[in-house]
Scaffold this motif. Sequence first.
Motif, mmCIF file in Angstrom:
data_model
loop_
_atom_site.group_PDB
_atom_site.id
_atom_site.type_symbol
_atom_site.label_atom_id
_atom_site.label_comp_id
_atom_site.label_asym_id
_atom_site.label_seq_id
_atom_site.Cartn_x
_atom_site.Cartn_y
_atom_site.Cartn_z
ATOM 1 N N GLN A 292 0.645 -1.045 -0.154
ATOM 2 C CA GLN A 292 0.188 0.041 0.516
ATOM 3 C C GLN A 292 0.609 1.658 0.143
ATOM 4 O OE1 GLN A 292 -2.938 0.235 2.480
ATOM 5 N NE2 GLN A 292 -3.915 2.522 2.610
ATOM 6 N N LEU A 293 2.015 1.181 0.733
ATOM 7 C CA LEU A 293 3.290 2.414 0.940
ATOM 8 C C LEU A 293 3.310 2.244 -0.772
ATOM 9 C CD1 LEU A 293 4.365 4.349 2.300
ATOM 10 C CD2 LEU A 293 5.851 3.000 3.173
ATOM 11 N N GLN A 294 3.657 1.451 -1.650
ATOM 12 C CA GLN A 294 4.474 1.086 -2.863
ATOM 13 C C GLN A 294 3.508 2.110 -3.186
ATOM 14 O OE1 GLN A 294 6.025 -2.052 -4.124
ATOM 15 N NE2 GLN A 294 6.614 -2.720 -2.084
ATOM 16 N N ALA A 295 1.774 2.103 -3.377
ATOM 17 C CA ALA A 295 1.377 2.223 -4.166
ATOM 18 C C ALA A 295 0.928 3.677 -4.304
ATOM 19 C CB ALA A 295 0.070 1.687 -4.358
ATOM 20 N N LEU A 296 0.920 4.598 -3.109
ATOM 21 C CA LEU A 296 1.399 6.046 -2.350
ATOM 22 C C LEU A 296 2.612 6.904 -3.526
ATOM 23 C CD1 LEU A 296 -0.438 6.291 0.987
ATOM 24 C CD2 LEU A 296 -1.561 6.788 -0.750
ATOM 25 N N ILE A 297 3.642 5.443 -3.347
ATOM 26 C CA ILE A 297 4.256 6.698 -3.464
ATOM 27 C C ILE A 297 4.920 5.870 -5.046
ATOM 28 C CG2 ILE A 297 7.249 6.395 -3.858
ATOM 29 C CD1 ILE A 297 7.054 5.002 -0.910
ATOM 30 N N ALA A 298 4.212 5.636 -5.558
ATOM 31 C CA ALA A 298 3.922 5.021 -7.062
ATOM 32 C C ALA A 298 2.747 6.060 -7.418
ATOM 33 C CB ALA A 298 3.632 3.805 -7.836
ATOM 34 N N ALA A 299 1.965 6.467 -7.122
ATOM 35 C CA ALA A 299 1.158 7.388 -7.306
ATOM 36 C C ALA A 299 1.517 8.644 -7.564
ATOM 37 C CB ALA A 299 -0.277 7.155 -6.894
ATOM 38 N N ALA A 300 2.878 9.109 -6.298
ATOM 39 C CA ALA A 300 3.198 10.538 -6.911
ATOM 40 C C ALA A 300 4.248 10.995 -7.287
ATOM 41 C CB ALA A 300 3.750 10.390 -4.685
ATOM 42 N N LYS A 301 4.691 10.043 -7.813
ATOM 43 C CA LYS A 301 5.646 10.396 -8.688
ATOM 44 C C LYS A 301 5.533 10.110 -9.830
ATOM 45 C CE LYS A 301 10.080 7.233 -10.398
ATOM 46 N NZ LYS A 301 10.425 6.193 -11.206
ATOM 47 N N GLU A 302 4.131 9.273 -10.109
ATOM 48 C CA GLU A 302 3.442 9.804 -11.434
ATOM 49 C C GLU A 302 2.675 10.809 -11.788
ATOM 50 O OE1 GLU A 302 -0.130 7.227 -14.248
ATOM 51 O OE2 GLU A 302 0.501 6.714 -12.304
ATOM 52 N N LYS A 303 2.139 11.194 -10.530
ATOM 53 C CA LYS A 303 1.496 13.063 -10.334
ATOM 54 C C LYS A 303 2.577 13.885 -11.002
ATOM 55 C CE LYS A 303 -1.095 15.912 -7.566
ATOM 56 N NZ LYS A 303 -1.081 15.892 -6.303
ATOM 57 N N GLN A 304 3.914 13.444 -10.498
ATOM 58 C CA GLN A 304 5.124 14.696 -10.277
ATOM 59 C C GLN A 304 5.554 14.480 -12.155
ATOM 60 O OE1 GLN A 304 8.078 13.848 -6.841
ATOM 61 N NE2 GLN A 304 6.678 13.878 -5.654
ATOM 62 N N GLU A 305 5.456 13.421 -12.707
ATOM 63 C CA GLU A 305 5.862 13.505 -13.821
ATOM 64 C C GLU A 305 4.874 14.040 -14.938
ATOM 65 O OE1 GLU A 305 6.759 9.305 -14.077
ATOM 66 O OE2 GLU A 305 7.990 9.670 -13.587
ATOM 67 N N ASN A 306 3.418 13.900 -14.775
ATOM 68 C CA ASN A 306 2.833 14.404 -15.273
ATOM 69 C C ASN A 306 2.653 15.633 -15.192
ATOM 70 O OD1 ASN A 306 2.667 11.226 -16.614
ATOM 71 N ND2 ASN A 306 0.819 11.683 -15.572
ATOM 72 N N GLU A 307 2.678 16.998 -14.358
ATOM 73 C CA GLU A 307 3.486 18.057 -14.346
ATOM 74 C C GLU A 307 3.796 18.767 -14.879
ATOM 75 O OE1 GLU A 307 3.433 18.498 -9.719
ATOM 76 O OE2 GLU A 307 0.908 18.082 -9.286
#
Length: 307
Positions: A292-307
């Motif tokens: 669950q923590l890996q998923a949160l970190i991955a979602a944060a990384k994807e959001k940063q890459e798309n900004e």
Amino acid sequence: MAYRLANVGGRAALVAGEDYFDLETVSGGALGSDPMAALQSLAALSELSVTLGDHTPTGQLADAELDAPVPKPGNCYAVGLNYRNHALESGMPIPDVPMIFTKHTTCITGPNADVEMRSDYVDYEAELVVVIGRDGKDIAATDAWDYIAGLCVGQDISDRPAQFVASPPQFNLGKSFDTFGPIGPVLISKDALVAPESLEISCEVNGEQCQKDNTGDLIFHVPEILAYLSEIVTLRTGDVIFTGTPGGVGAVQGKFLKDGDILTTSIEGLGTLRNRCVRVSDHSRAHIVPEQLQALIAAAKEKQENE
């Protein structure tokens, strides 16, 4: 009547402006030095606060060694997902009732104490803290403020591997490491605040703002929390309640506290905590990143890459 109660070097003190007054001294020995015992005499605190102008200050607050204003609470409760934006950023449904968990009372520490971290995934959570001023059971929401000694600033520090290692996740141990509950800088009564139900709250890491909201945005407000909790447990004088954190926590941004970080937490009218983060060791699960923590970190990384 308004009062401001501090813990200066382990001794209870009343605060007026920039000065503090040793409680045992200004009461002529009628009240002792124990900050916890002071919570049993709220009427006396109010009466003494009016007379502080007749006394010589013990010292200035800026020079004082402040500890937690409630250093040894009997119980420490907390409310999860109590701001809508935090529930949404966590991918969780808006709760129908207050989501209550506990922090072990040994986590409580002072407003300027070091936060001792034992993994690379420790997170901040700025919170309004409520302190109970008299015992209560089945408290009506309309009467709730009569049971409150005061309010202060708090940080619900969270070790995310310890929180998410169990399935389903459990909150209490991951949020109860020693030093994971800074509170203070002083306890302030409701009467000393213009609008205690609506206070600006913010958190910064090394001067960069991470959280900013208003306690008026709580899903379950202070009276509702007390009413719900007291149906189940008797609230006791000196119990503390962390009321929830707004959006912007580190886990959803992929940003965790690091050795040497300065964590600054402020609430309008209540003051500021300044806590240095220190990496002291590893706990046994420190290097295991749960799914669950890996998923949160991955979602944060994807959001940063798309900004």
